[in-house]
Write an enzyme that holds these catalytic residues in place. Structure first.
Site, mmCIF file in Angstrom:
data_model
loop_
_atom_site.group_PDB
_atom_site.id
_atom_site.type_symbol
_atom_site.label_atom_id
_atom_site.label_comp_id
_atom_site.label_asym_id
_atom_site.label_seq_id
_atom_site.Cartn_x
_atom_site.Cartn_y
_atom_site.Cartn_z
ATOM 1 N N CYS A 52 0.262 -6.266 -9.982
ATOM 2 C CA CYS A 52 1.546 -5.797 -9.453
ATOM 3 C C CYS A 52 2.279 -4.906 -10.462
ATOM 4 O O CYS A 52 2.591 -5.335 -11.582
ATOM 5 C CB CYS A 52 2.399 -7.012 -9.080
ATOM 6 S SG CYS A 52 4.153 -6.679 -8.901
ATOM 7 N N CYS A 55 5.649 -6.212 -11.595
ATOM 8 C CA CYS A 55 5.501 -7.336 -12.522
ATOM 9 C C CYS A 55 5.229 -6.821 -13.939
ATOM 10 O O CYS A 55 5.766 -7.349 -14.920
ATOM 11 C CB CYS A 55 4.366 -8.243 -12.080
ATOM 12 S SG CYS A 55 4.531 -8.879 -10.381
ATOM 13 N N CYS A 387 1.522 3.677 2.171
ATOM 14 C CA CYS A 387 1.436 2.219 2.009
ATOM 15 C C CYS A 387 0.085 1.679 2.477
ATOM 16 O O CYS A 387 -0.254 1.744 3.671
ATOM 17 C CB CYS A 387 2.583 1.557 2.766
ATOM 18 S SG CYS A 387 2.381 -0.211 3.065
#
Length: 503
Positions: A52, A55, A387
């Site tokens: 991620c 993250c 996406c």
């Protein structure tokens, strides 16, 4: 109940992880998590995935905050959801990173602050303190500068009503401000106030603001929000979500240089003062965040520029970039905005000549007509062309739409989608794909989907949340469910397309 031996084992395992990597953030597993939160009064836990991007960006900030908070006995922990999927699912983790505050295994609240070390530190210190700190002549001065904004109530000890109201406000907004109180009449006199009163001390603008009206929760809340917002602030990663959640229109002053932003801010200060509490004004660095001008339907290569965003409805009001940005011109523009004389600018793709396929394509110009049609249940997907999760969902979403189009509910249920990067939408979108159901007769109460992205679960969602309780039979085929926890949060490209994403 865990035995004492298990508790000790859990603590040793957790401590071993921290010691091994030299980190002040403790990595937890399903075997160590419960014991860790039981034995520490206050824990902030990050649920993350190694792949991620958000993250990875958070990691150094989280480490810095953990080191700062260590001396205050506030623990920061993390859980790798690719290794501990069951643990993450048990806490309702649907995207990464998710941060939650634990006061024991049962008392859990979401972390709603910014993802920067200073913000995490400030937020968690607020969580560790009593809702209201009782102050004396020895502690008042230090408390005034304990954070950028603090509130101190000067109340007589016998005034139970004011004490109770202030305490309720403090409990509700402890995440946002530090609250202090004193019943020392001499301290109130020294501050030039007469009890009951609240003084908001701030490290900007005029330094403090005073509330002397009757102590009512809504009045105190409004006072704090207005007084704690800089007259001319700055939009950036640390402040953007705060402005978006303030519930007031935001006037952006775009410029590429700090000197020009300061000059324009000074020029527009009288206007900001005039509309204080009605419109927030802030500068924004166009050299770093110029792409955000496109969100406001401004050209992204012509600065300085100005625009107002009606944050609640996500309407955009760009100032004509062919005109010079003078105090007189901007004042006239803002006055007209407040008077309702300016129509919002609407970004929209062209209306499709005809609908191709079972999924109804929505654009900015047709959003109200289709999504807010009060006679129909409308399930709509907000997507971004880039996406990957949206692309994976597409064939299942097409199947879902086909099933409803060929059912008895074809005139009552609409399955729709909108490219949220190319069309203005009034909805709050935090990541892609976002799926919402707007039920017939209750368009102001949409339901947001958070389940697994399977046809079966989407049908249940429509049935449970729609007016018509529409159920269709799914064709049984082999399919691999798409997990709900991997929605793509929009920080770069998507931040340019959505309402409440970070800059």
């Amino acid at each position: 109940m865990h035995s004492a031996r298990n508790v000790l084992f859990g603590l040793l395992a957790a401590a071993g992880v921290s010691a091994a990597d030299g980190s002040d953030v403790t990595q937890l597993t399903k075997d160590t998590f419960n014991d860790f939160v039981k034995t520490n009064d206050l824990v902030l836990a990050e649920f993350f995935a190694p792949w991620c991007g958000h993250c990875k960006a958070l990691a150094p900030e989280y480490e810095e905050a953990a080191t700062t908070l260590k001396e205050k006995s506030i623990k920061l922990a993390k859980v790798d959801c690719t290794e501990e999927s069951e643990l993450c699912q048990s806490f309702g983790v649907e995207g990464y990173p998710t941060l939650k505050i634990f006061r024991g295994p049962e008392n859990i609240t979401p972390y709603s602050g910014q993802r920067k070390a200073a913000a995490i530190t400030s937020y968690m210190i607020k969580q560790s303190l009593p809702a209201v700190s009782l102050l004396t002549s020895d502690t008042l001065e230090d408390f005034k500068t304990a954070d950028k904004v603090v509130l101190v109530a000067y109340i007589d000890a016998s005034d139970k009503a004011s004490n109770e109201t202030y305490t309720k406000v403090a409990e509700q907004y402890r995440d946002s401000y530090l609250f202090g109180a004193t019943n020392d009449a001499a301290l109130a006199e020294a501050e030039g106030v007469k009890a009951p009163a609240i003084v908001l001390y701030k490290q900007f603008d005029e330094g403090k603001a005073t509330f002397t009206d009757k102590f009512e929760e809504k009045a105190i809340d409004t006072f704090a929000k207005v007084a704690s917002t800089p007259l001319i602030g700055e939009v950036g990663p640390d402040t953007y979500s705060g402005y978006m959640s303030a519930g007031l229109p935001l006037a952006y002053i775009f410029s590429e240089t700090a000197e020009e932003r300061k000059e324009l801010g000074e020029t527009l200060k009288p206007l900001a003062e005039k509309y204080r509490g009605k419109i927030n004004f802030a500068t924004i660095d166009a050299s770093s965040f110029g792409a955000h001008a496109g969100n406001l339907n401004l050209k992204t290569d012509k600065f300085p520029s100005f625009a107002i965003q009606e944050t609640v409805k996500n309407q955009k009001f760009p100032f004509d970039q062919e005109k010079e940005l003078t105090a007189e011109a901007v004042t006239a523009f803002v006055d007209d905005f407040v008077a309702g004389k300016i129509e919002p600018s609407l970004k929209s793709e062209e209306i499709p000549e005809k609908q191709e396929g079972p999924v109804t394509v929505v654009v900015g110009k047709t959003y109200e007509e289709i999504v807010l049609d009060d006679s129909k249940d409308v399930l709509i997907e907000f997507y971004a062309p880039w996406c990957g999760h949206c692309k994976a969902l597409a064939p299942k979403y097409e199947d879902l739409a086909s099933m409803y189009a060929n059912s008895e509910f074809k005139d009552k249920v609409v399955i729709a989608k909108v490219d949220a990067t190319a069309n203005d939408v009034p909805d709050e979108i935090g990541g892609f794909p976002t799926i919402k159901l707007y039920p017939a007769g209750k368009k102001s109460e949409p339901a947001t989907y958070s389940g697994a992205r399977t046809v079966e679960d989407l049908i249940k969602f429509v049935q449970e949340n729609g007016k018509y309780k529409a159920f269709v039979e799914e064709k049984k085929e082999d399919e691999t469910p798409v997990a709900p926890a991997a929605s793509e949060s929009s920080s770069s490209e998507a931040a340019e397309a959505t309402k409440h994403d970070e800059l």
